[in-house]
Design a protein around this motif. Structure first.
Motif, PDB file in Angstrom:
ATOM      1  N   GLU A 115     -37.953 -21.853   4.551  1.00 23.10           N
ATOM      2  CA  GLU A 115     -37.952 -21.222   5.734  1.00 23.10           C
ATOM      3  C   GLU A 115     -36.956 -20.236   5.952  1.00 23.10           C
ATOM      4  O   GLU A 115     -37.207 -18.891   6.156  1.00 23.10           O
ATOM      5  CB  GLU A 115     -38.128 -22.171   6.847  1.00 23.10           C
ATOM      6  N   ALA A 116     -35.797 -20.298   5.374  1.00 23.45           N
ATOM      7  CA  ALA A 116     -34.576 -19.625   5.509  1.00 23.45           C
ATOM      8  C   ALA A 116     -34.979 -18.312   4.744  1.00 23.45           C
ATOM      9  O   ALA A 116     -34.619 -17.287   4.854  1.00 23.45           O
ATOM     10  CB  ALA A 116     -33.420 -20.152   5.301  1.00 23.45           C
ATOM     11  N   ALA A 117     -35.412 -18.554   3.393  1.00 22.83           N
ATOM     12  CA  ALA A 117     -35.841 -17.619   2.373  1.00 22.83           C
ATOM     13  C   ALA A 117     -36.777 -16.730   2.876  1.00 22.83           C
ATOM     14  O   ALA A 117     -36.588 -15.345   2.473  1.00 22.83           O
ATOM     15  CB  ALA A 117     -36.369 -18.042   1.295  1.00 22.83           C
ATOM     16  N   ARG A 118     -37.826 -17.256   3.897  1.00 21.10           N
ATOM     17  CA  ARG A 118     -38.548 -16.131   4.251  1.00 21.10           C
ATOM     18  C   ARG A 118     -37.986 -14.838   5.084  1.00 21.10           C
ATOM     19  O   ARG A 118     -38.652 -13.780   5.374  1.00 21.10           O
ATOM     20  CB  ARG A 118     -39.698 -16.939   5.080  1.00 21.10           C
ATOM     21  N   ARG A 119     -36.692 -15.236   5.622  1.00 25.65           N
ATOM     22  CA  ARG A 119     -35.939 -14.084   6.493  1.00 25.65           C
ATOM     23  C   ARG A 119     -35.250 -13.281   5.318  1.00 25.65           C
ATOM     24  O   ARG A 119     -34.726 -12.390   5.930  1.00 25.65           O
ATOM     25  CB  ARG A 119     -35.169 -14.747   7.421  1.00 25.65           C
ATOM     26  N   ASN A 120     -35.496 -13.306   4.177  1.00 28.14           N
ATOM     27  CA  ASN A 120     -35.048 -12.462   3.268  1.00 28.14           C
ATOM     28  C   ASN A 120     -33.335 -12.324   3.518  1.00 28.14           C
ATOM     29  O   ASN A 120     -32.809 -11.150   3.330  1.00 28.14           O
ATOM     30  CB  ASN A 120     -35.584 -11.199   3.190  1.00 28.14           C
ATOM     31  N   PRO A 121     -32.709 -13.483   3.546  1.00 27.18           N
ATOM     32  CA  PRO A 121     -31.076 -13.474   3.522  1.00 27.18           C
ATOM     33  C   PRO A 121     -30.567 -13.072   2.257  1.00 27.18           C
ATOM     34  O   PRO A 121     -31.330 -13.282   1.197  1.00 27.18           O
ATOM     35  CB  PRO A 121     -30.819 -14.503   3.977  1.00 27.18           C
ATOM     36  N   ASP A 122     -29.290 -12.478   2.208  1.00 25.11           N
ATOM     37  CA  ASP A 122     -28.528 -12.430   1.117  1.00 25.11           C
ATOM     38  C   ASP A 122     -28.115 -13.588   0.493  1.00 25.11           C
ATOM     39  O   ASP A 122     -27.670 -13.731  -0.903  1.00 25.11           O
ATOM     40  CB  ASP A 122     -27.433 -11.251   1.132  1.00 25.11           C
ATOM     41  N   LEU A 123     -27.754 -14.737   1.307  1.00 26.02           N
ATOM     42  CA  LEU A 123     -27.207 -16.022   0.973  1.00 26.02           C
ATOM     43  C   LEU A 123     -27.955 -17.099   2.007  1.00 26.02           C
ATOM     44  O   LEU A 123     -28.057 -16.666   3.113  1.00 26.02           O
ATOM     45  CB  LEU A 123     -25.742 -15.904   1.357  1.00 26.02           C
ATOM     46  N   ILE A 124     -28.146 -18.265   1.496  1.00 20.96           N
ATOM     47  CA  ILE A 124     -28.569 -19.294   2.279  1.00 20.96           C
ATOM     48  C   ILE A 124     -27.205 -20.318   2.399  1.00 20.96           C
ATOM     49  O   ILE A 124     -26.903 -20.974   1.369  1.00 20.96           O
ATOM     50  CB  ILE A 124     -29.666 -19.781   1.750  1.00 20.96           C
ATOM     51  N   PHE A 125     -26.794 -20.618   3.482  1.00 22.16           N
ATOM     52  CA  PHE A 125     -25.790 -21.765   3.618  1.00 22.16           C
ATOM     53  C   PHE A 125     -26.239 -22.991   4.409  1.00 22.16           C
ATOM     54  O   PHE A 125     -26.937 -22.884   5.550  1.00 22.16           O
ATOM     55  CB  PHE A 125     -24.631 -21.232   4.840  1.00 22.16           C
ATOM     56  N   VAL A 126     -26.293 -24.192   3.638  1.00 21.73           N
ATOM     57  CA  VAL A 126     -26.966 -25.309   4.116  1.00 21.73           C
ATOM     58  C   VAL A 126     -25.960 -26.278   4.598  1.00 21.73           C
ATOM     59  O   VAL A 126     -24.923 -26.416   3.728  1.00 21.73           O
ATOM     60  CB  VAL A 126     -27.693 -26.109   3.177  1.00 21.73           C
ATOM     61  N   GLU A 127     -25.892 -26.651   6.006  1.00 25.01           N
ATOM     62  CA  GLU A 127     -25.174 -27.627   6.449  1.00 25.01           C
ATOM     63  C   GLU A 127     -25.317 -29.019   5.758  1.00 25.01           C
ATOM     64  O   GLU A 127     -26.582 -29.460   5.299  1.00 25.01           O
ATOM     65  CB  GLU A 127     -25.488 -27.861   7.968  1.00 25.01           C
ATOM     66  N   GLY A 128     -24.239 -29.647   5.455  1.00 24.46           N
ATOM     67  CA  GLY A 128     -24.586 -30.934   4.693  1.00 24.46           C
ATOM     68  C   GLY A 128     -24.453 -32.247   5.521  1.00 24.46           C
ATOM     69  O   GLY A 128     -24.253 -31.889   6.861  1.00 24.46           O
ATOM     70  N   GLN A 129     -24.674 -33.251   4.876  1.00 26.36           N
ATOM     71  CA  GLN A 129     -24.730 -34.391   5.954  1.00 26.36           C
ATOM     72  C   GLN A 129     -24.201 -35.631   5.032  1.00 26.36           C
ATOM     73  O   GLN A 129     -24.751 -35.883   3.750  1.00 26.36           O
ATOM     74  CB  GLN A 129     -26.354 -34.719   6.086  1.00 26.36           C
ATOM     75  N   GLY A 130     -23.602 -36.549   5.643  1.00 24.28           N
ATOM     76  CA  GLY A 130     -23.124 -37.728   5.010  1.00 24.28           C
ATOM     77  C   GLY A 130     -22.035 -37.465   3.811  1.00 24.28           C
ATOM     78  O   GLY A 130     -21.325 -36.606   4.035  1.00 24.28           O
ATOM     79  N   ALA A 131     -22.147 -38.316   2.846  1.00 23.90           N
ATOM     80  CA  ALA A 131     -21.450 -38.083   1.842  1.00 23.90           C
ATOM     81  C   ALA A 131     -21.912 -39.046   0.442  1.00 23.90           C
ATOM     82  O   ALA A 131     -22.374 -40.271   0.868  1.00 23.90           O
ATOM     83  CB  ALA A 131     -19.937 -38.953   2.048  1.00 23.90           C
ATOM     84  N   ILE A 132     -21.691 -38.619  -0.771  1.00 22.83           N
ATOM     85  CA  ILE A 132     -22.439 -39.086  -1.800  1.00 22.83           C
ATOM     86  C   ILE A 132     -21.901 -40.565  -1.911  1.00 22.83           C
ATOM     87  O   ILE A 132     -22.942 -41.239  -2.615  1.00 22.83           O
ATOM     88  CB  ILE A 132     -22.443 -37.916  -2.973  1.00 22.83           C
ATOM     89  N   ASN A 133     -20.841 -40.708  -1.642  1.00 23.88           N
ATOM     90  CA  ASN A 133     -20.333 -42.329  -1.876  1.00 23.88           C
ATOM     91  C   ASN A 133     -20.471 -43.155  -0.671  1.00 23.88           C
ATOM     92  O   ASN A 133     -19.816 -44.054  -0.424  1.00 23.88           O
ATOM     93  CB  ASN A 133     -19.129 -42.498  -2.709  1.00 23.88           C
ATOM     94  N   HIS A 134     -21.194 -42.396   0.537  1.00 25.71           N
ATOM     95  CA  HIS A 134     -20.959 -43.564   1.741  1.00 25.71           C
ATOM     96  C   HIS A 134     -22.268 -44.416   1.778  1.00 25.71           C
ATOM     97  O   HIS A 134     -23.360 -43.991   1.669  1.00 25.71           O
ATOM     98  CB  HIS A 134     -21.091 -42.504   2.789  1.00 25.71           C
ATOM     99  N   PRO A 135     -22.119 -45.757   1.718  1.00 24.83           N
ATOM    100  CA  PRO A 135     -23.027 -46.677   1.311  1.00 24.83           C
ATOM    101  C   PRO A 135     -24.158 -46.629   2.430  1.00 24.83           C
ATOM    102  O   PRO A 135     -25.696 -46.841   1.987  1.00 24.83           O
ATOM    103  CB  PRO A 135     -22.562 -48.177   1.535  1.00 24.83           C
TER     104      PRO A 135
END
Lengths: 356, 356
Positions: B217-237
């Protein structure tokens, strides 16, 4: 629990990819009245899929199958996305009209379908959606307190036989006098064992917590060992989150690596599968900072290979990893169980405990 | 989209852990009428949390806040498990009775609560549950075809400022003439940007697919860059499955590592956080077999440290990793953006494509 007598619905799919049907026929405690698949009607289940060791007939329609006195209709496939194929609706309605319970492991909840729900109410039959998860809390750390060692199956892809391997090893354990508890984490395992949670259906934030609940429930039966059915694959772009929920939520003491040794691409993707050593490294690296666990053995799915090719693959796995490796369907599970048993009977101490 | 004028509900929590309230006040496009928190009533938002740069008053109750002419009540916190604190029910009912829209990012769907739904219907107001996800398909591989480079924030724990860093970098990008699209993946980001999906609320099997939909969906606005908000942590159980869904589903070209440098234990668990090099190794190892992406910079949250301690932590991160590192809140985001820009403007080729 009541034993059902299943009419298994798998039109056009029974011979090849009816994973739920195959699992329930081979491992379930319910009776099989007949399988519905016009593409192989007139033959027996054993004739179409010998490995299932079942003499029920394959019939062309639900109506024809009623002569076998079924008490329930089981949706026998697990398609990607989990929707009911539209062409199957009339079969489901025929079964409801005939008074059969409907048992489904689809993502689509048949009990929430207005037409099915209304028909079921009219006929006084139940619709059982195996994949509907109960409400579970977020992961609490209770799994770290489980006394029995936990063995989790992981794999080099989806559909490599993780559930089958775990069920076979649980049988081998029973024969060896070890009380092993099988933990079902997907719709077929639930249909077989009569309990469990389909982790792939749980809301992401609660998927580790649901995995933990399953292990804690198994632990309450005081088993010697807990065998957890795996899901997906850690490098599968679509299903890896479910795999990781099990890896963290079940707090395993050991991993069993289940692989199709000749599969080069991931199911549905033009992405490569990983080699044995790469798989072992990645799984162990992910668990290391939380609660370390090692891969203790490799179960191979050599179906389709001849005996000498199968042995060559088993030897290759052993030589590359220096771990026990075998095909528990081809060679029986007792040998592999005996080999991994010393490594799984010791409960590992957890790094992580709960503070909140 | 209509601009709302928010009464922000955060009784007893506004000063410390009202993450949703803080995000919306600092970064949102909606107006802030007042904050409801009896524990600091009578002061201004700026006086309680200077960083928010907002002069709205803090009041003791919803009723008192009505004098500031709000159009909507925003639930300002994101508690673990996501249930509405029972003591807050009367405030929500007061707001509904006063004709305010209710905007909530809780896991508990307020629109499904019988008492709230009935009151809302009576008052003719809307209940907007930000976390309610739309139906999304399983991951298809469409993200591999996105033209703009995708940068995903990951971190050494939950609540380390991943969303803040991404929003600040998006502002820096705009100042540098780069059209960057912010992709919201949690309830606060959605409240700020007015679109997005709370990935932690999506059914596990579809979490990668939902992440993919957001990037497309973000790409359909033809941006130069896409910044994605992260969630959690890869080692959080508890929350790692959500992190992994973003890592595979968004098909990032680069990762930004967001860390609280002095946090030693994971949020809510007696489990250690990982060091910079260990974090980089693990994230890159997980992405390598699917679509490789490198960590290109480190954003530190040095809040609470004095200037010299903050600089020492920034220097330590640079020295240990040889990567650009900075605190984008303390020092502004322009410098870090300039440093990581060359590494993120190149779209990586994907290993994986869809075959099915």
């Amino acid at each position: 629990m009541t034993v059902r007598r299943y009419l298994v619905l798998a039109p056009g799919h029974f011979a090849d990819d009816a994973k739920t049907a195959h699992g329930v026929i081979r491992y379930g405690r319910d009776e099989i009245a007949a399988v519905v698949d016009p593409s192989c009607a007139g033959r027996s289940v054993r004739d179409v899929v010998p490995y299932l060791e079942c003499d029920a007939p394959v019939v062309a329609s639900v109506t024809e199958g009623l002569a076998q006195r079924p008490t329930a209709l089981l949706i026998g496939t697990a398609p990607v996305g989990g929707a009911l194929p539209p062409a199957w609706r009339s079969s489901v309605l025929d079964a409801i009209a005939a008074g059969l319970e409907i048992v489904s492991g689809l993502h689509e909840m048949l009990g929430d379908d207005a037409e099915f729900a209304e028909a079921a109410e009219r006929s006084g039959v139940r619709i059982t959606d195996l994949r509907k998860p109960p409400a579970t809390p977020v992961f609490t750390g209770a799994a770290y307190g489980v006394a029995a060692p936990v063995l989790l199956a992981v794999g080099n892809d989806c559909q490599v036989g993780k559930m089958t391997v775990v069920l076979e090893l649980a049988r081998a354990a029973a024969r060896a006098g070890v009380r092993a508890e099988f933990v079902p984490t997907g719709q077929t395992g639930i249909a077989i064992a009569g309990w469990g949670i389909a982790i792939d259906r749980v809301i992401s934030d609660f998927a580790s917590g649901a995995s933990e609940q399953l292990v804690c429930e198994a632990a309450r039966r005081n088993p010697d060992l807990i065998f957890v059915e795996g899901q997906g694959a850690i490098n599968h772009p679509a299903y890896a989150p479910v795999t990781l929920a099990l890896m963290y939520g079940c707090a395993p003491d050991a991993l069993l690596l289940v692989c199709d040794p000749v599969r080069e691409k991931l199911e549905g993707f033009d992405a490569r599968t990983m080699g044995y050593r790469e798989l072992i490294r990645l799984h162990e690296a992910i668990l290391a900072p939380v609660k370390p666990a090692a891969v203790v053995g490799i179960a191979l799915r050599t179906r389709g290979l001849d005996d000498s090719a199968a042995w060559a693959e088993i030897e290759r796995a052993r030589a590359e990893t220096l771990l026990p490796a075998d095909d528990v369907v081809r060679n029986g599970p007792d040998h592999l169980f005996g080999q991994i048993r010393p490594a799984v009977v010791k409960r590992q101490p957890a790094h992580a405990t709960v503070t909140a």
